[in-house]
Design a protein around this motif. Sequence first.
Motif, PDB file in Angstrom:
ATOM      1  N   ASP A  96       8.452  43.570 -16.569  1.00 29.71           N
ATOM      2  CA  ASP A  96       7.786  44.172 -17.729  1.00 29.71           C
ATOM      3  C   ASP A  96       8.775  44.951 -18.580  1.00 29.71           C
ATOM      4  O   ASP A  96       9.938  45.104 -18.234  1.00 29.71           O
ATOM      5  N   GLU A 211       3.250  44.454  -9.395  1.00 31.60           N
ATOM      6  CA  GLU A 211       3.524  43.528 -10.491  1.00 31.60           C
ATOM      7  C   GLU A 211       4.364  42.346 -10.028  1.00 31.60           C
ATOM      8  O   GLU A 211       4.128  41.195 -10.416  1.00 31.60           O
ATOM      9  N   GLU A 214       2.104  40.031  -8.079  1.00 33.68           N
ATOM     10  CA  GLU A 214       1.194  39.304  -8.967  1.00 33.68           C
ATOM     11  C   GLU A 214       1.915  38.194  -9.714  1.00 33.68           C
ATOM     12  O   GLU A 214       1.382  37.089  -9.888  1.00 33.68           O
ATOM     13  N   ASN A 215       3.133  38.480 -10.171  1.00 32.19           N
ATOM     14  CA  ASN A 215       3.898  37.459 -10.886  1.00 32.19           C
ATOM     15  C   ASN A 215       4.311  36.322  -9.953  1.00 32.19           C
ATOM     16  O   ASN A 215       4.328  35.154 -10.356  1.00 32.19           O
TER      17      ASN A 215
END
Length: 243
Positions: A96, A211, A214-215
């Motif tokens: 991100d 994150e 999840e990615n």
Amino acid sequence: MKKYGIIILFSLVPYVFFAQKGIIVTYEENQFGNTNIMRLTSNGEKSVYKMMERRERQQNSAQVQKTIQNMDKNAIYLVKLFEENKILYPAIRVFDRKKEIISDSLNSIKWKITANIPSTIYLGRKVKMAKCRFRERNYVAYYCPDIPISDGPFKFNGLPGLILKIETDDHMFSFSATKIEFVENPEIKISPKYFSNQIPFWTYVKLAKKEMAENYKQFLSTLPPDQRNTKFDVKIDRLEMVF
């Protein structure tokens, strides 16, 4: 008479530092075979640890210059605020681009001073040894009691003297001072962005791990069904082995 003169000269070193109230230390930082030239500027109340030069094995001079310019433009450096017991630095996640400032504690390192080992010489100064385990890595540090500032490279601090050298026991990471300058009232500029949008270190770690997972899950969904059960280990070999 000359002998006494030398003894007096070295005994005055701490008082000279307090009178000048500032220090600039150049460190050579080695990580996985790549070398960064770093600079620590400290006045005993706050400090800034900043990259001055990057020497990557497969990076040309134009890339190096662009990297340094971007870091200067975006104010990427690590700040220690001793009165507030804080370490501040920009969050740089893999997946991100959020502009958060990580807030970590200065008291995260528990040192064990090796009192039975004689002092050795580093950069012409007597240094003592200390050891610690910090975020899943073991370190050996050499600090100089004659420079009474409890600071060092990266997040390292908390010893009764400036840390001149520190490395992991597997020799994958090392920080070695190459130059020490005593200065009067060194200029320490901290961008205003460092004092807003802060996130606690362990909250950041939790979010980053989530994150990344999840990615990776999203990536697995693009694979054939028989390959989607691959286990994902979010821990990456890095300086702080927490995610």
